[in-house]
Design a protein around this motif. Structure first.
Motif, PDB file in Angstrom:
ATOM      1  N   VAL A  90      -1.325 -10.437  -5.331  1.00 23.60           N
ATOM      2  CA  VAL A  90      -0.622  -9.912  -4.151  1.00 23.60           C
ATOM      3  C   VAL A  90       0.567  -9.115  -4.664  1.00 23.60           C
ATOM      4  CG1 VAL A  90       0.447 -10.496  -1.951  1.00 23.60           C
ATOM      5  CG2 VAL A  90      -1.316 -11.981  -2.905  1.00 23.60           C
ATOM      6  N   SER A 129      -7.257  -9.846   4.294  1.00 25.74           N
ATOM      7  CA  SER A 129      -5.883  -9.560   4.734  1.00 25.74           C
ATOM      8  C   SER A 129      -5.923  -8.569   5.890  1.00 25.74           C
ATOM      9  CB  SER A 129      -5.104  -8.938   3.574  1.00 25.74           C
ATOM     10  OG  SER A 129      -3.876  -8.398   4.024  1.00 25.74           O
ATOM     11  N   GLU A 131      -4.268  -6.191   5.827  1.00 23.98           N
ATOM     12  CA  GLU A 131      -4.082  -4.920   5.123  1.00 23.98           C
ATOM     13  C   GLU A 131      -5.385  -4.147   4.930  1.00 23.98           C
ATOM     14  OE1 GLU A 131      -1.023  -3.797   2.906  1.00 23.98           O
ATOM     15  OE2 GLU A 131      -0.199  -4.532   4.767  1.00 23.98           O
ATOM     16  N   TYR A 159      -3.220  -2.283  -3.539  1.00 25.89           N
ATOM     17  CA  TYR A 159      -3.461  -3.618  -2.959  1.00 25.89           C
ATOM     18  C   TYR A 159      -4.397  -3.554  -1.747  1.00 25.89           C
ATOM     19  CZ  TYR A 159      -2.820  -8.065  -0.627  1.00 25.89           C
ATOM     20  OH  TYR A 159      -3.068  -9.264   0.028  1.00 25.89           O
ATOM     21  N   GLY A 193       0.917 -11.156   8.139  1.00 28.30           N
ATOM     22  CA  GLY A 193       1.933 -11.622   7.180  1.00 28.30           C
ATOM     23  C   GLY A 193       2.126 -13.135   7.297  1.00 28.30           C
ATOM     24  N   ILE A 201       8.740 -14.294  -0.559  1.00 30.73           N
ATOM     25  CA  ILE A 201       9.545 -13.162  -0.053  1.00 30.73           C
ATOM     26  C   ILE A 201      10.654 -13.665   0.879  1.00 30.73           C
ATOM     27  CG2 ILE A 201       9.478 -10.935   1.171  1.00 30.73           C
ATOM     28  CD1 ILE A 201       6.619 -10.578   0.209  1.00 30.73           C
ATOM     29  N   HIS A 226       5.642  -6.808  14.020  1.00 31.01           N
ATOM     30  CA  HIS A 226       4.845  -7.095  12.819  1.00 31.01           C
ATOM     31  C   HIS A 226       4.187  -8.462  12.969  1.00 31.01           C
ATOM     32  CE1 HIS A 226       3.802  -6.452   8.613  1.00 31.01           C
ATOM     33  NE2 HIS A 226       3.985  -7.755   8.456  1.00 31.01           N
ATOM     34  N   TYR A 267       9.670  -7.408  11.636  1.00 30.97           N
ATOM     35  CA  TYR A 267       9.643  -8.219  10.409  1.00 30.97           C
ATOM     36  C   TYR A 267      10.995  -8.913  10.205  1.00 30.97           C
ATOM     37  CZ  TYR A 267       8.519  -9.558   5.665  1.00 30.97           C
ATOM     38  OH  TYR A 267       8.281 -10.294   4.519  1.00 30.97           O
ATOM     39  N   GLU A 268      12.088  -8.155  10.401  1.00 33.65           N
ATOM     40  CA  GLU A 268      13.417  -8.715  10.137  1.00 33.65           C
ATOM     41  C   GLU A 268      13.829  -9.725  11.214  1.00 33.65           C
ATOM     42  OE1 GLU A 268      15.525  -4.966   7.865  1.00 33.65           O
ATOM     43  OE2 GLU A 268      15.168  -4.820  10.015  1.00 33.65           O
ATOM     44  N   LEU A 318      12.169  -2.773  -1.534  1.00 32.62           N
ATOM     45  CA  LEU A 318      12.019  -1.499  -0.807  1.00 32.62           C
ATOM     46  C   LEU A 318      11.340  -0.447  -1.676  1.00 32.62           C
ATOM     47  CD1 LEU A 318      12.794   0.128   1.803  1.00 32.62           C
ATOM     48  CD2 LEU A 318      14.822   0.884   0.544  1.00 32.62           C
ATOM     49  N   VAL A 325       4.899  -0.127   5.735  1.00 37.27           N
ATOM     50  CA  VAL A 325       4.277  -1.301   6.376  1.00 37.27           C
ATOM     51  C   VAL A 325       5.272  -1.951   7.343  1.00 37.27           C
ATOM     52  CG1 VAL A 325       3.255  -3.592   5.998  1.00 37.27           C
ATOM     53  CG2 VAL A 325       2.734  -1.740   4.417  1.00 37.27           C
TER      54      VAL A 325
HETATM   55  C1  LIG Z   1      12.345  -2.270   4.490  1.00 41.74           C
HETATM   56  C2  LIG Z   1      12.867  -3.639   4.100  1.00 41.74           C
HETATM   57  C3  LIG Z   1      14.194  -3.840   4.776  1.00 41.74           C
HETATM   58  O1  LIG Z   1      14.627  -5.131   4.972  1.00 41.74           O
HETATM   59  C4  LIG Z   1      11.895  -4.707   4.456  1.00 41.74           C
HETATM   60  C5  LIG Z   1      10.731  -4.772   3.493  1.00 41.74           C
HETATM   61  C6  LIG Z   1       9.817  -5.860   3.911  1.00 41.74           C
HETATM   62  C7  LIG Z   1       8.521  -5.834   3.092  1.00 41.74           C
HETATM   63  C8  LIG Z   1       8.797  -6.369   1.713  1.00 41.74           C
HETATM   64  C9  LIG Z   1       7.447  -6.637   3.835  1.00 41.74           C
HETATM   65  C10 LIG Z   1       7.198  -6.051   5.236  1.00 41.74           C
HETATM   66  C11 LIG Z   1       5.753  -6.312   5.580  1.00 41.74           C
HETATM   67  C12 LIG Z   1       5.227  -7.170   4.449  1.00 41.74           C
HETATM   68  C13 LIG Z   1       3.718  -7.174   4.179  1.00 41.74           C
HETATM   69  C14 LIG Z   1       2.936  -7.573   5.397  1.00 41.74           C
HETATM   70  O2  LIG Z   1       3.370  -8.823   5.924  1.00 41.74           O
HETATM   71  C15 LIG Z   1       1.453  -7.612   5.152  1.00 41.74           C
HETATM   72  C16 LIG Z   1       1.039  -8.211   3.869  1.00 41.74           C
HETATM   73  C17 LIG Z   1      -0.225  -8.698   3.761  1.00 41.74           C
HETATM   74  C18 LIG Z   1      -0.760  -9.121   2.542  1.00 41.74           C
HETATM   75  O3  LIG Z   1      -1.968  -9.330   2.416  1.00 41.74           O
HETATM   76  C19 LIG Z   1       0.106  -9.284   1.358  1.00 41.74           C
HETATM   77  C20 LIG Z   1       1.564  -9.202   1.664  1.00 41.74           C
HETATM   78  C21 LIG Z   1       1.901  -8.083   2.660  1.00 41.74           C
HETATM   79  C22 LIG Z   1       1.529  -6.763   2.014  1.00 41.74           C
HETATM   80  C23 LIG Z   1       3.400  -8.151   3.023  1.00 41.74           C
HETATM   81  C24 LIG Z   1       4.277  -7.802   1.781  1.00 41.74           C
HETATM   82  C25 LIG Z   1       5.763  -7.657   2.107  1.00 41.74           C
HETATM   83  C26 LIG Z   1       6.006  -6.671   3.231  1.00 41.74           C
HETATM   84  C27 LIG Z   1       5.601  -5.271   2.799  1.00 41.74           C
END
Ligand SMILES: C[C@@H](CO)CCC[C@@H](C)[C@H]1CC[C@H]2[C@@H]3[C@H](O)CC4=CC(=O)CC[C@]4(C)[C@H]3CC[C@]12C
Ligand SMILES: NC(=O)C1=CN([C@@H]2O[C@H](COP(=O)(O)OP(=O)(O)OC[C@H]3O[C@@H](n4cnc5c(N)ncnc54)[C@H](O)[C@@H]3O)[C@@H](O)[C@H]2O)C=CC1
Length: 368
Positions: A90, A129, A131, A159, A193, A201, A226, A267-268, A318, A325
């Protein structure tokens, strides 16, 4: 197989059984699969917590191995009734090369399929996923979609490309004759997610907030939803799908999104459900930086990663892909798993939230 399997004691193999999701699947199987007689846990890195599982009534066999090595996979699969294949790389942060991601996620999955065929294992559950669907490179929103919602699934990042290819291999393998002549039955589960105890994370965001004096800064508009799902419910879906696959012919070759009652949020904002009770706050009702600046910073991070690669691994949260995403609505609304195999979430949202908060609080005390 169906009737005799019900009477007989079953051997399960969980690949990636020491990962975030894999550990929950392992523990869930031990708690909720009464027909289990042996549980094999296959992983590149075995966790010390496995020792505590070895004292129970189910035989627990830890196998250190690599899914890219076909002979290691075949040896682990031989004699298993069911394989739950969660192992995967991952990586959306550029830590591993695209070739390595492909080798583990695609070739590793092909090895698992071939091992089932060669050794006569009939049931395979694959952790796919969200994804594999999206968000796509065009940033199209997927709003409360289900398994049949039309969506242009176009990817460039290694990925999602690898997960989509691997999922296709798994679904195409459904119906292949395994040793002994019976048909292979395969299903793919697509979590959105995942969050919960052990989520790396979430831990990273927590520590980042502590470093910034108890604050996190909003980067994404609150209106961008999200999809998130609690790890215990994802694990429960794996246990149920593996069990019901052995009864219901309908499920072979199917995909199911993983879902529960977790609220739709950005997400946040979703992360703050856990981080706020642990003392962090999210600054800003709107993003503090204009989007073009975030795009610039993400591109700068990608450039720095490339420039520094000969010297060190620079892999911040970032980058252009994670920004895209996080900044694209992707939520699911479906009841396919309920209709096909009677899935209901085992953990309510309140329970999932409380468990996750308790875990983050534990992270805090263990790092002091
Ligand atoms: C821009 C940043 C400011 O705070 C926030 C960045 C957040 C990212 C690291 C995450 C946001 C969405 C996540 C992904 C999502 O949940 C879908 C996923 C599915 C998977 O199969 C693997 C993990 C991931 C790609 C997940 C990874 C982290 C994020 C990109
Ligand atoms: N974390 C998430 O939000 C989501 C994860 N998924 C999928 O769920 C599965 C599990 O993911 P996580 O638990 O989050 O990741 P993780 O990194 O915590 O677990 C993956 C496990 O696979 C093992 N592994 C990696 N390469 C291996 C190899 N070559 N041979 C044997 N084992 C190997 C790792 O050691 C690890 O224990 C993955 O297939 C992932 O694609 C799907 C949707 C969302």
């Amino acid at each position: 197989m169906a009737d005799s399997a019900r009477a007989q004691k079953l051997v399960y193999l969980v690949t990636g059984g020491c990962g975030f999701l894999g550990e929950h699947v392992v523990r869930m199987l031990l708690q909720r699969e009464p027909r289990l007689c042996e549980l094999r846990i296959f992983d590149l890195h075995l966790g010390p917590w496995l020792d505590e599982l070895k004292t129970g009534p189910v035989r627990v066999t830890a196998i250190q191995g690599d899914v890219t090595q076909a002979h290691e996979v075949a040896a682990a699969v031989a004699g298993a009734h069911v394989v739950i294949h969660t192992a995967g790389l991952v990586d959306v942060f550029g830590k591993a090369s695209p070739e390595t991601i492909h080798e583990v996620n695609v070739q590793g999955t092909q090895n698992v399929i071939e091992a089932c065929v060669q050794t006569g294992t009939q049931f395979l559950v694959y952790t796919s996923s969200m994804e594999v669907v999206g968000p796509n490179v065009k940033g199209h929103p997927f709003y409360r979609g289900n398994e049949d919602t039309p969506y242009e699934a176009v990817h460039r990042h290694p990925y999602p490309c690898s997960k989509a290819l691997a999922e296709r291999l798994v679904l195409e393998a459904n119906g292949r004759k395994v040793r002994g002549g019976l048909p292979l039955v395969t299903c793919a589960l697509r979590p959105t997610g995942i969050y919960g105890e052990g989520h790396q994370i979430m831990r990273d965001f927590y520590h980042q907030g502590l470093r910034l004096g108890g604050r996190l800064f909003r980067a994404i508009p609150a209106s961008v939803e999200h999809g998130r799902v609690y790890v215990g419910n994802v694990a429960w879906m794996h246990v149920l799908v593996a069990r019901e696959e052995q009864r219901a012919a309908l499920m072979g070759g199917q995909v199911y999104f993983c879902y529960d009652k977790s609220p739709y949020k950005s997400y946040e904002d979703f992360n703050m459900e856990f981080l706020r009770p642990c003392g962090l706050r999210l600054v800003g009702t709107r993003p503090l930086l204009p989007y073009w600046l975030l795009v610039f910073l993400a591109a700068l991070n990608a450039l720095l990663q490339w420039l520094l690669r000969p010297l060190l691994l620079y892999a911040p949260l970032l980058n252009p892909y994670t920004l895209a995403v996080a900044n694209t609505t992707f939520t699911v609304s479906t009841n396919k798993a309920q209709r096909h195999f009677g899935y209901e979430p085992l953990f309510s949202w309140e329970d999932s939230r409380t468990r996750t908060i308790r875990w983050v609080q534990g992270v805090e005390s263990s790092s002091q």
